[in-house]
Enzyme design. Structure first.
Site, PDB file in Angstrom:
ATOM      1  N   LEU A   1       0.820  -1.212   0.000  1.00  0.00           N
ATOM      2  CA  LEU A   1       0.000   0.000   0.000  1.00  0.00           C
ATOM      3  C   LEU A   1       0.854   1.261   0.000  1.00  0.00           C
ATOM      4  O   LEU A   1       0.437   2.302  -0.491  1.00  0.00           O
ATOM      5  CB  LEU A   1      -0.928   0.006   1.219  1.00  0.00           C
ATOM      6  CG  LEU A   1      -1.985  -1.111   1.277  1.00  0.00           C
ATOM      7  CD1 LEU A   1      -2.737  -1.058   2.592  1.00  0.00           C
ATOM      8  CD2 LEU A   1      -2.941  -1.001   0.103  1.00  0.00           C
ATOM      9  N   GLY A   2       2.029   1.174   0.580  1.00  0.00           N
ATOM     10  CA  GLY A   2       2.897   2.341   0.646  1.00  0.00           C
ATOM     11  C   GLY A   2       4.081   2.061   1.543  1.00  0.00           C
ATOM     12  O   GLY A   2       4.141   1.040   2.234  1.00  0.00           O
TER      13      GLY A   2
ATOM     14  N   GLY B   1       7.406   4.279   3.884  1.00  0.00           N
ATOM     15  CA  GLY B   1       7.971   5.544   4.328  1.00  0.00           C
ATOM     16  C   GLY B   1       9.143   5.289   5.245  1.00  0.00           C
ATOM     17  O   GLY B   1       9.700   4.188   5.291  1.00  0.00           O
TER      18      GLY B   1
ATOM     19  N   PHE C   1       9.279   4.872   8.350  1.00  0.00           N
ATOM     20  CA  PHE C   1       9.068   3.940   9.451  1.00  0.00           C
ATOM     21  C   PHE C   1       8.755   2.534   8.969  1.00  0.00           C
ATOM     22  O   PHE C   1       8.538   1.648   9.783  1.00  0.00           O
ATOM     23  CB  PHE C   1       7.945   4.447  10.369  1.00  0.00           C
ATOM     24  CG  PHE C   1       8.458   5.175  11.562  1.00  0.00           C
ATOM     25  CD1 PHE C   1       8.489   4.572  12.794  1.00  0.00           C
ATOM     26  CD2 PHE C   1       8.943   6.459  11.433  1.00  0.00           C
ATOM     27  CE1 PHE C   1       8.983   5.239  13.896  1.00  0.00           C
ATOM     28  CE2 PHE C   1       9.427   7.135  12.524  1.00  0.00           C
ATOM     29  CZ  PHE C   1       9.452   6.531  13.759  1.00  0.00           C
ATOM     30  N   GLY C   2       8.708   2.286   7.696  1.00  0.00           N
ATOM     31  CA  GLY C   2       8.489   0.924   7.236  1.00  0.00           C
ATOM     32  C   GLY C   2       7.519   0.840   6.079  1.00  0.00           C
ATOM     33  O   GLY C   2       7.098   1.850   5.512  1.00  0.00           O
TER      34      GLY C   2
ATOM     35  N   VAL D   1       3.844  -0.827   4.354  1.00  0.00           N
ATOM     36  CA  VAL D   1       2.477  -1.185   4.726  1.00  0.00           C
ATOM     37  C   VAL D   1       1.891  -2.059   3.621  1.00  0.00           C
ATOM     38  O   VAL D   1       1.931  -1.680   2.444  1.00  0.00           O
ATOM     39  CB  VAL D   1       1.593   0.065   4.940  1.00  0.00           C
ATOM     40  CG1 VAL D   1       0.194  -0.354   5.380  1.00  0.00           C
ATOM     41  CG2 VAL D   1       2.223   0.988   5.978  1.00  0.00           C
TER      42      VAL D   1
ATOM     43  N   LYS E   1       1.676  -3.207   8.938  1.00  0.00           N
ATOM     44  CA  LYS E   1       2.790  -2.268   8.867  1.00  0.00           C
ATOM     45  C   LYS E   1       4.025  -2.919   9.471  1.00  0.00           C
ATOM     46  O   LYS E   1       4.003  -3.387  10.607  1.00  0.00           O
ATOM     47  CB  LYS E   1       2.465  -0.972   9.608  1.00  0.00           C
ATOM     48  CG  LYS E   1       3.573   0.068   9.498  1.00  0.00           C
ATOM     49  CD  LYS E   1       3.133   1.408  10.046  1.00  0.00           C
ATOM     50  CE  LYS E   1       4.194   2.462   9.816  1.00  0.00           C
ATOM     51  NZ  LYS E   1       3.785   3.791  10.276  1.00  0.00           N
TER      52      LYS E   1
ATOM     53  N   ASP F   1       2.532  13.634  14.243  1.00  0.00           N
ATOM     54  CA  ASP F   1       2.675  13.550  12.788  1.00  0.00           C
ATOM     55  C   ASP F   1       1.303  13.650  12.114  1.00  0.00           C
ATOM     56  O   ASP F   1       0.964  12.827  11.261  1.00  0.00           O
ATOM     57  CB  ASP F   1       3.373  12.248  12.397  1.00  0.00           C
ATOM     58  CG  ASP F   1       3.935  12.300  10.978  1.00  0.00           C
ATOM     59  OD1 ASP F   1       4.135  13.419  10.471  1.00  0.00           O
ATOM     60  OD2 ASP F   1       4.163  11.234  10.380  1.00  0.00           O
TER      61      ASP F   1
END
Length: 472
Positions: A168-169, A171, A173-174, A176, A190, A286
C-alpha cells in the site's frame, strides 16, 4: 601448450623501434627465427618509463589451468642469458581410467545416498529452527505488554508472502501491506524495523498502550507480530485510502465540501480523545492529510501512531528529538524540541487549511508570496478577503459563513504562539457543535464577532479586534 611439456618463451622489447616480439617453442627446440607475435606502435612510449618493475601475472576464464614458471632470465641491455633446461621437472597431465569396478560404482552410489540423506536432515532441522524462531518463540516481556499476537505465518499468508502487489505504501518507518485474514477480514500490516531488542521493547510498550485506544475516529490496531528486530503491526484496513488522495493531484473523484467538513470533524474528535479523553495524554506528532484515512463510509480516522508519545496528564514531555513532516511542524519546535498538545493543534490547523483551500502546506510552483499556505491565507484574512483562499473547485457547495469560520479556525490553530491556540475541545465545538446548544458560547461569540469585522464579502477592517482575531 596443453600437452604438459615444458614451453620456453622469449619476450623482447625494442625501445627505439617501439616494438614487442614474442617467440614460443618447446624446451627441446631452439629459438625460431620468426616470432609468434610481433607488435609495433609509437603509443607504446606512453606505457613505459626509464624505471619499471618486471614480474608475472596470470588470469583464467571458466576453466582451471595450472601454469608454472620454472625458470626465467632477464636483461635490460641486449639478449638475456640462456637458461639451462636439462634438469627442469616435467608435469604431465594425470590420466584416469575410464572403467570402474562394480565395487567402486556401488561405493559411490552408497556415498551419494548417504550425502543426500544428510542434506535432507539438515534442511529439515534448519526449517524447523527457523519456524520456531519466527512463530513459536514468545518472550515473557512481549505478553506483558500485549497478548494479541499474530504468528508470522498468518501475516505472510494474509499478504501473499508480503507481495509487491499488496504493497500500500512505504515511508521512513516501514512498509504497509494489505492483507486478508482467514475470516476474510481485510487488514493493513505495517512492518517496522528496529536496530536493537531494547529499542524494540520500548517501542512496543508504547504501541501496546495505543493499541488499547478505543475511538471510532482512530484507526483501530488489531494486534502485532515480532520476527527478530522487525515488528509487524496489524490495523483495520481503510478501503478509501488517505485524505490527500481525494484532494490533491487531480483525483478521479474530488471530495466535496460536505465530505471534507465531515472528515475534519471526525479527525478533530479523534484528536480530542487523544489529548483529553483517555487516562494518558497521547501526542500524535505527525498529523497530516496523508495520515488521515477514510473508511468505507468516507468517514475520517486518524492513523499512523509511529511517532506518537504518551504522557501522564499534567506531566511535562521529555523527548529531545524533533520529528514530523515539513510544513506541519509547529514553529516552537525549532527551539523547544519537546512536543505538546499545542503542537498537535498547529498540525491540525495546517490540515484544516489544506482541506479548505485544496492546497498543500508548501507549493513550490506558486509565486514566492503564495508558496507557504499559512502565510497566504493569513494575508487574505488581513485584507478582508479570507474566503478567496477557498478551493475554487468546490465553489457553490458551501455557505460563505461556514467556510469563513473554518478558515479562521485553521488560522487560529496555526497561531505562532502556542498559548494562543485553541484546545481540541474548542476546535470540536466549532466543527461539530450546534451554535445553539453543543458549542461553547464563548467560542461561537468570538467567531461571530470576527465574522462581522472581517468576512468573505469584505467588512470594516478597522473594527475593534475580537478575542479570536487576536489569535489569528
Amino acid at each position: 601448450m596443453r600437452n604438459g611439456q615444458n614451453i620456453r618463451a622469449w619476450i623482447e622489447f625494442d625501445g627505439p623501434q617501439f616494438e614487442i616480439n614474442v617467440t614460443i617453442a618447446p624446451v627441446a627446440v631452439s629459438k625460431p627465427s620468426r616470432p609468434l607475435i610481433s607488435y609495433s606502435n609509437p603509443k607504446i612510449a606512453n606505457y613505459v618509463s626509464t624505471e619499471m618493475y618486471v614480474g608475472f601475472s596470470a588470469s583464467k576464464t571458466n576453466w582451471v589451468e595450472a601454469q608454472r614458471i620454472l625458470a626465467w632470465s632477464l636483461s635490460d641491455t641486449g639478449v638475456a642469458a640462456d637458461i639451462n633446461t636439462t634438469n627442469l621437472p616435467v608435469f604431465l597431465p594425470e590420466t584416469t581410467s575410464s572403467s570402474l569396478s562394480a565395487g567402486a560404482i556401488a561405493g559411490i552410489a552408497i556415498a551419494c545416498v548417504v550425502f543426500l540423506l544428510i542434506c535432507l536432515s539438515g534442511g529439515y532441522w534448519f526449517w524447523r529452527k527457523t519456524k520456531i524462531e519466527e512463530e513459536d518463540e514468545i518472550e515473557d516481556w512481549e505478553l506483558e505488554y500485549w497478548p494479541h499476537r499474530f504468528s508470522y505465518g498468518e501475516l505472510k499468508q494474509a499478504t501473499d508472502g508480503f507481495s509487491k502487489n499488496d504493497l500500500l505504501g512505504q515511508g521512513g518507518f516501514g512498509r504497509v501491506y494489505r492483507g486478508t485474514l482467514p475470516n476474510n477480514t481485510q487488514v493493513a500490516v505495517k512492518c517496522v524495523n528496529h536496530d536493537s531488542k531494547q529499542g524494540l521493547r520500548e517501542f512496543m510498550a508504547e504501541i501496546s498502550s495505543m493499541g488499547r485506544l478505543q475511538h471510532i475516529n482512530l484507526v483501530q490496531m488489531r494486534g502485532w507480530c515480532r520476527k527478530g528486530n522487525e515488528l509487524m503491526l496489524v490495523y483495520d484496513f481503510m478501503p478509501n485510502g488517505s485524505l490527500n488522495r481525494w484532494i490533491f493531484d487531480n483525483p478521479k473523484t474530488l471530495l466535496g465540501w460536505e465530505g471534507r467538513r465531515r472528515v475534519l470533524a471526525d479527525v478533530a474528535e479523534g484528536l480530542n480523545y487523544l489529548h483529553h479523553g483517555w487516562d494518558k495524554v497521547v501526542i500524535h506528532r505527525d498529523i497530516k492529510s496523508s495520515n488521515i484515512l477514510l473508511d468505507s463510509e468516507m468517514r475520517g480516522r486518524l492513523g499512523d501512531f509511529g511517532l506518537a508519545k504518551l504522557y501522564e496528564h499534567g506531566a511535562a514531555p521529555n523527548t529531545t528529538r524533533v520529528v514530523g513532516t515539513l510544513g506541519y511542524l509547529a514553529p516552537e519546535l525549532a527551539t523547544v524540541t519537546a512536543p505538546t498538545v499545542a503542537s498537535d493543534v498547529y498540525s491540525f490547523g495546517v490540515v484544516v487549511l489544506e482541506v479548505a483551500c485544496g492546497r498543500r502546506p508548501i507549493e513550490t510552483w506558486a509565486a514566492e508570496e503564495e508558496q507557504v499556505l499559512i502565510d497566504w491565507v493569513r494575508e487574505k484574512y488581513l485584507d478582508g478577503r479570507v474566503c478567496e483562499a477557498a478551493d475554487k473547485r468546490i465553489a457553490g457547495q458551501y455557505v460563505a459563513e461556514e467556510m469563513e469560520r473554518v478558515l479562521k479556525l485553521g488560522l487560529a490553530c496555526c497561531h505562532p504562539d502556542p498559548q494562543h491556540r485553541p484546545t481540541m475541545n474548542e476546535v470540536v465545538a466549532v466543527l461539530v457543535g450546534d451554535e445553539a446548544a453543543a458549542a461553547p458560547a464563548a467560542v461561537l461569540s468570538e467567531l461571530a464577532q470576527a465574522g462581522e469585522s472581517v468576512g468573505c464579502s469584505g467588512g470594516d477592517t478597522n473594527a475593534e479586534e475580537s478575542p479570536l482575531q487576536s489569535t489569528v
